[in-house]
Enzyme design. Sequence first.
Site, short mmCIF file in Angstrom:
data_model
loop_
_atom_site.label_atom_id
_atom_site.label_comp_id
_atom_site.label_asym_id
_atom_site.label_seq_id
_atom_site.Cartn_x
_atom_site.Cartn_y
_atom_site.Cartn_z
CB CYS A 128 -0.80 8.15 -4.76
SG CYS A 128 -0.12 6.80 -3.78
CB CYS A 169 -7.77 -2.24 -1.78
SG CYS A 169 -8.51 -0.90 -2.64
CB CYS A 200 -11.60 2.26 0.61
SG CYS A 200 -10.84 0.66 -0.22
CG ASP A 234 -6.08 2.54 -0.29
OD1 ASP A 234 -6.75 3.41 -0.04
OD2 ASP A 234 -6.31 1.76 -0.87
#
Lengths: 123, 391
Positions: A34, A103, A59, A36
């Site tokens: 899915c 994130c 990222c 990170d």
Amino acid sequence: MDYSEKVIQHFREPHNVGVLEEANAFGKVGSPACGDKTEMYLKIEDGIIKEAKFMTFGCAAAIASSSVATDLLKGMTIEEAKALKNEQVIKELGGLPEAKIHCSVMVEEAVRAALEDYEARQK
Amino acid sequence: MKEVYLDYAATAPIDLDVKQAVDEANEKYFGNASSLHTIGQRAKGQMEQARETIARYINAAEANEVYFTSGGTESDNWAIKGIALAQMEKGKHIITSAIEHHAVLHACEFMEKMGFEVTYLPVARDGSVRIADLKAAIREDTILITIMAANNEIGTIQPIKEIGEIARKRGILFHTDAVQALGSMPLDVQAMQIDLMSISAHKVYGPKGVGAMYIKKGTEIENLMHGGAHELRRRAGTNNVPGIVGFGKAVELLKQNEAVYVAHYTQMRDYLRDRIENELDEVILNGHQEKRLPNNLNVSFAYVEGEALLLSLDMEGICVSTGSACSSGSLKPSHVIEALGLDENYLHGTVRFTVGRQTTKEDIDYTVDRLKSVIARLRSMSPLYKDSKNS
Ligand SMILES: Cc1ncc(COP(=O)(O)O)c(C=O)c1O
Ligand SMILES: [Zn+2]
């Protein structure tokens, strides 16, 4: 990408990268399927976080958030660390694009998971 | 800092001869091509010459089968919406593939909202549409098959000649998005039995904001633009004569030099591919390895995330694109990468390198050199990489 100077700095040269061998608190969140994934390593002594390291797949925002969060964690008491919110990480980064908020949430969750691991080990 | 542009599939810089033609048209052929006076007709003459050049290049039977538009996106939208609306009496079923450009996919989704049914064909691991799947999807009420000639992300070339043959035999119209294919592979609308074809100037070193659609004579299609009588009453709007002249010039250059361009793309791409394959571990090449665009290399690097990779390369002056995005809520591979069914460790680390006329061997050497250190750096932070080494 709409990143602040600070995000780029932390992405380019992240602080506290790696596995902390002497960690006594470990948290891991996310999955490759899915997206990170972050691992958080803490060394806690006398209720204070002495050392913090991370490993992150993700990222630039995820890597920069991990870097800033580990910086913030060092020297915190357990109670302070428990209260660490992603908003604080974002503020420290000089903001994150809307689509990248998640994130920083992942990093907050990794910290919480590490603290839970620590408490479980104390029992 | 050195700058290396390896994103020619996104857009190409204008060719200097093309730029000269555009500049000249802006000065000398400023007239409205619909005006009856000399200055208007002079502009029209230039425009018709461009139409002729493009028609000949794609082997259209007549120049009037080429209609100028504002680009690939408009052409794709026109083909799908225009055909759907004109043919809905015959049926309301459209067939496309899962890996089309968004200009096609989103137009198809819009037609679904309007009551049409769309079949999205899956693709093989190499990105090819399977003819058996296409045949199985055809129904009595199928009115349009729209399958791209070549994919913009992974470079796979589709069997459009076979698709054209099947469509013609079944009396179904065939549209192909040839925006990426133009200039990189032969396109012959008659031999390939194509009814409609989208092309765009800026991918072939022409100006941005101009494109065309080939529409086979006799095809019934509704207009997207209503207004004046331009483009044989099919596409209203004052013609972008300088853009069209530039497009014509760009295609003329293809006609003259295509083999040389393609040889250069192939040489640069293969050199990049070989160096990456030989010097980096745990990479896979995406797309069909033979039936592919000569300028496209699509690589997945295990255990690293595409956006982080793109940004790291950008910091070294290297411009590429990625098939991975970390946006609202999660990391998501593009619909094209998703359709390939990659292993999860490779899914998010996809980079597209597209070479062009200006690409040099030094550019590639520099890129591979930096790529190696960027990959090593990102992997050193990656828990996925660490776990793979421990297990
Ligand atoms: C396959 C494909 N179709 C359509 C388009 C859209 O073309 P344009 O940029 O001219 O609107 C592109 C370019 O991005 C493309 O690669
Ligand atoms: Zn992210």
